[in-house]
Design an enzyme around this catalytic site. Sequence first.
Site, PDB file in Angstrom:
ATOM      1  N   ARG A  78     -22.801  50.329 -21.166  1.00 51.37           N
ATOM      2  CA  ARG A  78     -23.019  48.884 -21.162  1.00 51.37           C
ATOM      3  C   ARG A  78     -22.325  48.201 -22.325  1.00 51.37           C
ATOM      4  O   ARG A  78     -22.412  46.977 -22.441  1.00 51.37           O
ATOM      5  CB  ARG A  78     -24.521  48.608 -21.279  1.00 51.37           C
ATOM      6  CG  ARG A  78     -25.200  48.182 -19.973  1.00 51.37           C
ATOM      7  CD  ARG A  78     -26.683  48.015 -20.255  1.00 51.37           C
ATOM      8  NE  ARG A  78     -27.369  47.183 -19.335  1.00 51.37           N
ATOM      9  CZ  ARG A  78     -28.036  47.626 -18.262  1.00 51.37           C
ATOM     10  NH1 ARG A  78     -28.043  48.908 -17.957  1.00 51.37           N
ATOM     11  NH2 ARG A  78     -28.683  46.782 -17.500  1.00 51.37           N
ATOM     12  N   ARG A 128     -37.337  40.864  -6.563  1.00 46.16           N
ATOM     13  CA  ARG A 128     -37.747  42.211  -6.954  1.00 46.16           C
ATOM     14  C   ARG A 128     -39.005  42.156  -7.830  1.00 46.16           C
ATOM     15  O   ARG A 128     -39.822  43.083  -7.799  1.00 46.16           O
ATOM     16  CB  ARG A 128     -36.600  42.902  -7.712  1.00 46.16           C
ATOM     17  CG  ARG A 128     -36.885  44.360  -8.033  1.00 46.16           C
ATOM     18  CD  ARG A 128     -35.661  45.095  -8.521  1.00 46.16           C
ATOM     19  NE  ARG A 128     -35.322  44.761  -9.891  1.00 46.16           N
ATOM     20  CZ  ARG A 128     -34.237  45.208 -10.525  1.00 46.16           C
ATOM     21  NH1 ARG A 128     -33.366  45.967  -9.897  1.00 46.16           N
ATOM     22  NH2 ARG A 128     -34.001  44.869 -11.776  1.00 46.16           N
ATOM     23  N   LYS A 183     -27.227  48.603  -8.083  1.00 45.53           N
ATOM     24  CA  LYS A 183     -26.791  49.926  -8.548  1.00 45.53           C
ATOM     25  C   LYS A 183     -27.848  50.991  -8.255  1.00 45.53           C
ATOM     26  O   LYS A 183     -27.526  52.077  -7.789  1.00 45.53           O
ATOM     27  CB  LYS A 183     -26.494  49.894 -10.059  1.00 45.53           C
ATOM     28  CG  LYS A 183     -25.432  48.881 -10.451  1.00 45.53           C
ATOM     29  CD  LYS A 183     -25.121  48.906 -11.945  1.00 45.53           C
ATOM     30  CE  LYS A 183     -26.270  48.490 -12.835  1.00 45.53           C
ATOM     31  NZ  LYS A 183     -26.607  47.053 -12.783  1.00 45.53           N
ATOM     32  N   ARG A 199     -30.536  38.561 -19.602  1.00 46.41           N
ATOM     33  CA  ARG A 199     -29.846  39.784 -19.153  1.00 46.41           C
ATOM     34  C   ARG A 199     -28.465  39.459 -18.588  1.00 46.41           C
ATOM     35  O   ARG A 199     -27.500  40.194 -18.812  1.00 46.41           O
ATOM     36  CB  ARG A 199     -30.692  40.512 -18.107  1.00 46.41           C
ATOM     37  CG  ARG A 199     -31.891  41.213 -18.751  1.00 46.41           C
ATOM     38  CD  ARG A 199     -33.033  41.391 -17.787  1.00 46.41           C
ATOM     39  NE  ARG A 199     -32.724  42.282 -16.693  1.00 46.41           N
ATOM     40  CZ  ARG A 199     -33.390  42.290 -15.530  1.00 46.41           C
ATOM     41  NH1 ARG A 199     -34.381  41.436 -15.334  1.00 46.41           N
ATOM     42  NH2 ARG A 199     -33.063  43.138 -14.588  1.00 46.41           N
ATOM     43  N   ARG A 256     -41.775  44.919 -13.012  1.00 46.79           N
ATOM     44  CA  ARG A 256     -40.948  44.898 -14.224  1.00 46.79           C
ATOM     45  C   ARG A 256     -41.090  43.566 -14.948  1.00 46.79           C
ATOM     46  O   ARG A 256     -40.824  42.512 -14.381  1.00 46.79           O
ATOM     47  CB  ARG A 256     -39.481  45.163 -13.863  1.00 46.79           C
ATOM     48  CG  ARG A 256     -39.182  46.630 -13.671  1.00 46.79           C
ATOM     49  CD  ARG A 256     -37.764  46.872 -13.231  1.00 46.79           C
ATOM     50  NE  ARG A 256     -36.754  46.317 -14.132  1.00 46.79           N
ATOM     51  CZ  ARG A 256     -35.468  46.632 -14.069  1.00 46.79           C
ATOM     52  NH1 ARG A 256     -35.044  47.484 -13.148  1.00 46.79           N
ATOM     53  NH2 ARG A 256     -34.616  46.076 -14.897  1.00 46.79           N
TER      54      ARG A 256
END
Length: 191
Positions: A89, A128, A14, A146, A134
Amino acid sequence: MRNIVLFGPPGAGKGTQSVLLVDHFGFVHLSTGDIFRANIKGGTELGKLAKSFLDSGQLVPDDVTIQILEDTANGHPEAKGFIFDGFPRTKAQAEALDRFLESKGQSITAMLALEVEEEELRQRLSKRAETSGRVDDADPLVIQKRIDVYNAETAPVAEHYKGQNKYQGIAGMGTIEDIFGRLSSALEGGV
Ligand code: ADP
C-alpha cells in the site's frame, strides 16, 4: 510459481475476488487487512497496536506491516503462489516485497488493478457496513479518509509495477462474475 498483487481502492472487490481466485487457481491469499482484523479480534499485541489505525482509516506503519506480511508468507512454504491483497500500500512496502521475494528467488508476476469509480466505492462500502461489522465501513468520514489515503499513498504504487511492465488494469464494475471472468482471462492469458 505466480505471485499476483491484486490492487485497487477500498471497496474495489479485492477480498471478494480473492476467494474466487483461490478456489479456481489455488493461490494462497494474503490480506493484510484480514491479518490485522484477526489480531484485533484475538486481542494480540499486534491487534492492540493496529486497532486505532484501522478504525480511523489510516495506514498501519510500514515496519509493522512489512514484518507481519513476511512472517505470514514464511508460514506457507507449501504455497504454489500468493495473491497479495491490500499489500503493498506504499512505495516502501512495494520495495520491501520485491526484496523479500528476491531473497527466495521469486518475484511478482503481475499487478492486476481493479478500476472502480469513486462514487461506486462509497456506495459499496456503506452497503458493506450493514453486514461487515467493520467500524471503518460505518462512518462516511472514515470511508473518505481511506479513499484519500489511497489516492495519496497507495495509488502511486501502481507506478512501481508499471515501471516493471507488470501492471494490468481490469474493469472493476459490473457483476462479481463479470469481474472474475476478466481476472481469469488475464491469468489464463499468460500473466
Ligand atoms: P479496504 O481495502 O476495504 O479498505 P483492507 O481490509 O484491505 O480494507 O484494510 C483495512 C485497513 O487495514 C486499512 O484501512 C489500514 O488501516 C489497514 N491496512 C491493511 N493493509 C495495510 C497495509 N498494507 N499497510 C498499512 N495498513 C494496512
